[in-house]
Design an enzyme around this catalytic site. Sequence first.
Site, PDB file in Angstrom:
ATOM      1  N   HIS A 176     -27.100  17.609   3.936  1.00  0.00           N
ATOM      2  CA  HIS A 176     -26.665  17.560   2.544  1.00  0.00           C
ATOM      3  C   HIS A 176     -25.773  18.753   2.176  1.00  0.00           C
ATOM      4  O   HIS A 176     -25.355  18.891   1.035  1.00  0.00           O
ATOM      5  CB  HIS A 176     -27.919  17.523   1.652  1.00  0.00           C
ATOM      6  CG  HIS A 176     -27.687  17.097   0.247  1.00  0.00           C
ATOM      7  ND1 HIS A 176     -27.998  17.905  -0.834  1.00  0.00           N
ATOM      8  CD2 HIS A 176     -27.175  15.954  -0.274  1.00  0.00           C
ATOM      9  CE1 HIS A 176     -27.704  17.266  -1.957  1.00  0.00           C
ATOM     10  NE2 HIS A 176     -27.201  16.090  -1.652  1.00  0.00           N
ATOM     11  N   LYS A 178     -22.688  21.408   1.657  1.00  0.00           N
ATOM     12  CA  LYS A 178     -21.331  21.249   1.149  1.00  0.00           C
ATOM     13  C   LYS A 178     -20.644  22.611   1.175  1.00  0.00           C
ATOM     14  O   LYS A 178     -21.040  23.524   0.442  1.00  0.00           O
ATOM     15  CB  LYS A 178     -21.352  20.695  -0.279  1.00  0.00           C
ATOM     16  CG  LYS A 178     -22.112  19.380  -0.439  1.00  0.00           C
ATOM     17  CD  LYS A 178     -22.576  19.208  -1.871  1.00  0.00           C
ATOM     18  CE  LYS A 178     -23.325  17.926  -2.111  1.00  0.00           C
ATOM     19  NZ  LYS A 178     -24.481  17.706  -1.262  1.00  0.00           N
ATOM     20  N   ASP A 183      -9.646  30.247   6.549  1.00  0.00           N
ATOM     21  CA  ASP A 183      -9.330  31.506   7.237  1.00  0.00           C
ATOM     22  C   ASP A 183     -10.506  32.472   7.307  1.00  0.00           C
ATOM     23  O   ASP A 183     -10.307  33.675   7.516  1.00  0.00           O
ATOM     24  CB  ASP A 183      -8.144  32.208   6.557  1.00  0.00           C
ATOM     25  CG  ASP A 183      -6.817  31.545   6.874  1.00  0.00           C
ATOM     26  OD1 ASP A 183      -6.768  30.710   7.794  1.00  0.00           O
ATOM     27  OD2 ASP A 183      -5.815  31.862   6.198  1.00  0.00           O
ATOM     28  N   HIS A 418     -25.208  16.446 -11.953  1.00  0.00           N
ATOM     29  CA  HIS A 418     -25.260  16.562 -10.503  1.00  0.00           C
ATOM     30  C   HIS A 418     -25.405  18.015 -10.055  1.00  0.00           C
ATOM     31  O   HIS A 418     -25.512  18.297  -8.872  1.00  0.00           O
ATOM     32  CB  HIS A 418     -24.004  15.936  -9.875  1.00  0.00           C
ATOM     33  CG  HIS A 418     -24.137  15.631  -8.420  1.00  0.00           C
ATOM     34  ND1 HIS A 418     -23.519  16.365  -7.435  1.00  0.00           N
ATOM     35  CD2 HIS A 418     -24.835  14.664  -7.776  1.00  0.00           C
ATOM     36  CE1 HIS A 418     -23.819  15.862  -6.252  1.00  0.00           C
ATOM     37  NE2 HIS A 418     -24.614  14.836  -6.432  1.00  0.00           N
ATOM     38  N   LYS A 420     -26.820  21.680  -9.144  1.00  0.00           N
ATOM     39  CA  LYS A 420     -28.036  22.211  -8.539  1.00  0.00           C
ATOM     40  C   LYS A 420     -27.935  23.737  -8.595  1.00  0.00           C
ATOM     41  O   LYS A 420     -27.323  24.363  -7.732  1.00  0.00           O
ATOM     42  CB  LYS A 420     -28.175  21.779  -7.077  1.00  0.00           C
ATOM     43  CG  LYS A 420     -28.040  20.269  -6.829  1.00  0.00           C
ATOM     44  CD  LYS A 420     -26.710  19.962  -6.221  1.00  0.00           C
ATOM     45  CE  LYS A 420     -26.589  18.572  -5.666  1.00  0.00           C
ATOM     46  NZ  LYS A 420     -27.040  17.481  -6.450  1.00  0.00           N
ATOM     47  N   ASP A 425     -33.925  35.290 -14.651  1.00  0.00           N
ATOM     48  CA  ASP A 425     -33.968  36.461 -15.525  1.00  0.00           C
ATOM     49  C   ASP A 425     -32.590  36.898 -16.009  1.00  0.00           C
ATOM     50  O   ASP A 425     -32.404  38.052 -16.401  1.00  0.00           O
ATOM     51  CB  ASP A 425     -34.648  37.641 -14.806  1.00  0.00           C
ATOM     52  CG  ASP A 425     -36.158  37.470 -14.725  1.00  0.00           C
ATOM     53  OD1 ASP A 425     -36.716  36.807 -15.615  1.00  0.00           O
ATOM     54  OD2 ASP A 425     -36.776  37.996 -13.773  1.00  0.00           O
TER      55      ASP A 425
END
Length: 526
Positions: A176, A178, A183, A418, A420, A425
């Site tokens: 999952h 991404k 470079d 979508h 995440k 704090d």
Amino acid sequence: MLTVTRSRFAAWAGRLFLLVLMATGGCATLPENVGRVESHAYRDVGDTRMAEAIREESAAKPGESGFLLLGNGLDAFVARAALANLAERSIDAQYYLLHNDLTGKLFLDQLVKAADRGVRVRLLVDDIDLGGRDEGAAALDAHPNVEVRLFNPFSRDTWRMTQYVTGLGSVTRRMHNKSFTADNIATILGGRNIGDEYFNAHADLAFADLDVLAVGPIVDEVSQSFDLYWNSELAYPASTLVREMPDEAEIAATYRELAAFAESNRDSPYMQALRDSTLAKDVKNHNVEFIWADADVFYDRPEKIAERSDREDLLLATQLGPHLGDVQDELIVFSAYFVPGKKGVEALSELAERGVRVRILTNALSSTDVAVVHAGYAKYRKQMLRAGVELYEMNKRLSRTQREAMKGPQPSSKASLHTKSFVLDRESAFIGSFNLDPRSVSENTEIGLLIESPEIAGGMGDWFDANIDQLAFRLELVTEDDGRERILWHGLVDGEEKVFDVDPYTSIWRRMGVGFAGFLPIESQL
């Protein structure tokens, strides 16, 4: 083209108890993983344009990395395109989904253009989204400067649905992650896959998501993670899986079609919007302003897919958990798919009970594209509210057609959450691919950044405070005179405050279906 997304996967999981009664037929086999030459990220990149562009600022912040949040879908695509255009040595791209749509084709066109300039391109994609697309992947892999590998591939001689049944615990566990790295100087991590709904290219629908562009020493840690997956035995070269390699004429035709598609969309509204985006102008004028801070990269090791799911030493959750547990005053959670499970409920409740303000934003039943996942969350709502955890659900309504089409914070009138990310704090923020659900914790592999920046974390917290009432329903647990508990949803409808006593904007049939799904023994797959 076959596009298999998380929503379809979750739906299939909900039907497993029926599918096991079917004749599976056939034997799922994979070819020997030959031709997989080990390679690694380039380290001698100090003479590149991107290295030179950040040299002075980086020298003034020794040990720190620079960060720019990408909450707008247009900017998120612009950032990837800009890095592809600036790359001189290498591009390493790792994604769960790579759709065969407008932005998917434009993304591949950028990679090919970079490869034509002599840039080494390594593209690693989970096989869940590539059914029926082997020839195209092999044609891309045939470019002398491009390598394409598919992670944890399905057998090509057996129906994929059958493999979900016979391969529960193996093919159901996916990569999952991404990331997009150019470079080994700049990288983009976050929640976005490659597809129109992630980059504001869909006229009627968008995912509200969040990525972060990073430069500095943190990038090499992301590259180390990429190399682990790239050189894993679970990463198969595209040419190994294709039944018959395309010939030279077919390969050339693939490149011509891709270039022609990009050219035909040069003056499209979306391409014009990309050119007009704030980030595009900043990149052109060399005005990108990074926030510099210390950070850590957390990621699951690829062995997590093949090893037992209880190997805690392989888990991102093991690395992130202590930071969440050490929160003293406030925890804000953005989680598109939120299934805390018993342990998660206990952990969140303990935080709330010792005075930590815990606020969670997730999808409502009306905004989610995966109803069975919502079922896994809904059964824990009362327990969390009882403990003092504050729950918010997106105040959005998706039609059945829109939910099927979907199969940061930048609000959209028809946006499904979508993102995440976590705010700890208001001192640090985690941004990545990791949802608070059993699938992210134990089944899939994930990656993310923990950024020690009060400026970034505070800004995300301030955004939450300023926008939550407009974007989400606030859940309240009330006790009736007879002692029964029920949930009320407080939110705005057409600018007016309204209270619902059932999941807003939903039919009794949809609620009944979700209620039934909540009894299925499939929580570990959600």
